[in-house]
Design a protein around this motif. Structure first.
Motif, PDB file in Angstrom:
ATOM      1  N   ARG A  71       4.576  13.974  11.381  1.00 19.77           N
ATOM      2  CA  ARG A  71       3.827  13.120  10.600  1.00 19.77           C
ATOM      3  C   ARG A  71       2.746  14.109  10.021  1.00 19.77           C
ATOM      4  NH1 ARG A  71       4.122   9.122  13.615  1.00 19.77           N
ATOM      5  NH2 ARG A  71       2.352   9.666  14.928  1.00 19.77           N
ATOM      6  N   ARG A  74       3.940  16.711   7.368  1.00 18.52           N
ATOM      7  CA  ARG A  74       4.254  15.895   6.058  1.00 18.52           C
ATOM      8  C   ARG A  74       3.131  15.536   5.316  1.00 18.52           C
ATOM      9  NH1 ARG A  74       8.105  12.670   9.433  1.00 18.52           N
ATOM     10  NH2 ARG A  74      10.149  13.550   9.326  1.00 18.52           N
ATOM     11  N   GLU A  75       2.182  15.219   5.950  1.00 16.86           N
ATOM     12  CA  GLU A  75       0.910  14.825   5.283  1.00 16.86           C
ATOM     13  C   GLU A  75       0.183  16.185   4.855  1.00 16.86           C
ATOM     14  OE1 GLU A  75      -1.237  12.742   8.435  1.00 16.86           O
ATOM     15  OE2 GLU A  75      -0.041  10.936   8.224  1.00 16.86           O
ATOM     16  N   GLY A 141       6.194   9.164   7.900  1.00 17.23           N
ATOM     17  CA  GLY A 141       5.703  10.058   6.693  1.00 17.23           C
ATOM     18  C   GLY A 141       7.102  10.574   5.827  1.00 17.23           C
ATOM     19  N   HIS A 144       6.346   7.513   1.195  1.00 19.83           N
ATOM     20  CA  HIS A 144       5.035   7.486   0.830  1.00 19.83           C
ATOM     21  C   HIS A 144       4.814   5.851   0.813  1.00 19.83           C
ATOM     22  CE1 HIS A 144       5.739  11.361  -0.716  1.00 19.83           C
ATOM     23  NE2 HIS A 144       4.477  11.518  -0.684  1.00 19.83           N
ATOM     24  N   ARG A 270       1.024   4.190   4.956  1.00 16.87           N
ATOM     25  CA  ARG A 270      -0.005   4.717   5.978  1.00 16.87           C
ATOM     26  C   ARG A 270      -1.328   4.406   5.498  1.00 16.87           C
ATOM     27  NH1 ARG A 270       3.456   8.522   5.341  1.00 16.87           N
ATOM     28  NH2 ARG A 270       2.034  10.015   4.488  1.00 16.87           N
ATOM     29  N   ALA A 273      -2.303   6.722   2.598  1.00 22.23           N
ATOM     30  CA  ALA A 273      -1.622   7.196   1.861  1.00 22.23           C
ATOM     31  C   ALA A 273      -2.041   6.445   0.396  1.00 22.23           C
ATOM     32  CB  ALA A 273      -0.255   6.597   1.990  1.00 22.23           C
TER      33      ALA A 273
END
Length: 304
Positions: A71, A74-75, A141, A144, A270, A273
């Motif tokens: 996670r 990916r962020e 993640g 989006h 999230r 996001a």
């Protein structure tokens, strides 16, 4: 003791692996050899002092620590991508991933997706998921933004209502109920219904409501998905209770079932996001494409 140093390259490699849980496919996507990818992941695991995946039977699965690292990776990848876009003065060019099911894509998101892709080709990547898979993809993640009907509002993500519809019954134009503007569950007594397979959320809620109203009915056919449900209702196999955004086929009319609850689709992301301008723009477009739940609830059932 020195703090562990984590390379972005290793994080990006692990994110690619986490998306497939297949070393061969991930290595091919990264244009690496499988041993090279394996070495990067092992180095990352050693630097963190945590196993990131394990073998369960014949499958590879992420450990809880691996899920957290994936996670984060990916962020970080998204943040770096947005930075590069800004430096190139070409913001919002990287695609965002949208997760939803068949019904949401057809009846809630269709026009927004068409318009978005017409204006910015390649700006969306669509994942086909059920409700649970959508939430998993958002939390991990992999997506989006997700859109689905929710039984309960999760507290670990942001959830916003985007469209609310009544539940309607589709009946042939010559059916006795076609002369009514609205119906109640008791009016469906003795009818044969086209329904989803057992344990599907819509089937469960419908059975619960029919049982509470003490309405007897029988299963005409078990069908997966609104398009086939509508098709078989049009063939005369049985009546069908569907979400009010579903367009009736030729020869069918939709009548609102007044004692069934309305159905609300939610957009889920999230917590941070929404700071991504691409996600914010898509969310704004989705919400703008539909009237508010309050205003829609005062209207007769209609298509999306």
């Amino acid at each position: 003791m020195a703090e562990p140093r984590i390379s972005f390259d290793a994080l990006a490699a692990f994110a690619a692996f986490a998306d497939t849980l297949n070393l061969t496919r991930a290595a091919a996507a990264l244009h690496l050899s499988q041993p090279a990818l394996h070495a990067k992941i092992q180095t990352l695991s050693r630097e963190l002092g945590r196993p990131l995946y394990e073998k369960v039977g014949r499958r590879l699965v992420l450990t809880p620590d691996g899920e957290q690292v994936a996670r984060f990776a990916r962020e970080q990848s998204d943040r770096v991508g947005r930075l590069l876009d800004d430096l190139r003065v070409t913001p919002m060019t990287r695609p965002i991933v949208l997760a939803a099911g068949h019904a949401a894509y057809l009846h809630v998101l269709g026009e927004v997706i068409r318009t978005t892709l017409a204006e910015r080709p390649g700006s969306l990547r669509l994942l086909h998921t059920n409700r649970g898979e959508m939430l998993d993809a958002v939390r991990a993640g992999r997506a989006h933004l997700g859109v689905s009907v929710l039984d309960a509002i999760p507290n670990d993500v942001v959830s916003l209502p985007v469209a609310t519809y009544p539940q309607v019954v589709l009946v042939p134009e010559a059916h006795r109920l076609a002369r009514r503007r609205t119906v109640k569950l008791k009016d469906l007594a003795g009818e044969e219904l086209v329904v989803p397979p057992q344990n599907r959320p819509h089937r469960v809620s419908l059975e619960r409501a029919m049982r509470a109203a003490e309405v007897p009915w029988t299963v005409a056919a078990e069908i997966e998905g609104w398009p086939l449900t509508v098709h078989y209702a049009a063939l005369g196999v049985g009546l069908a209770v569907v979400t009010g955004c579903v367009t009736p086929a030729a020869g069918l009319v939709a009548r609102r079932v007044t004692d069934l609850p309305q159905v609300t689709y939610h957009a889920v992301h999230r917590r941070h996001a929404g700071d991504d301008p691409r996600v914010a723009a898509l969310l704004t477009a989705i919400r703008a494409a539909h009237t508010t739940p309050t205003s829609r609830s005062r209207r007769a059932p209609s298509t999306c």
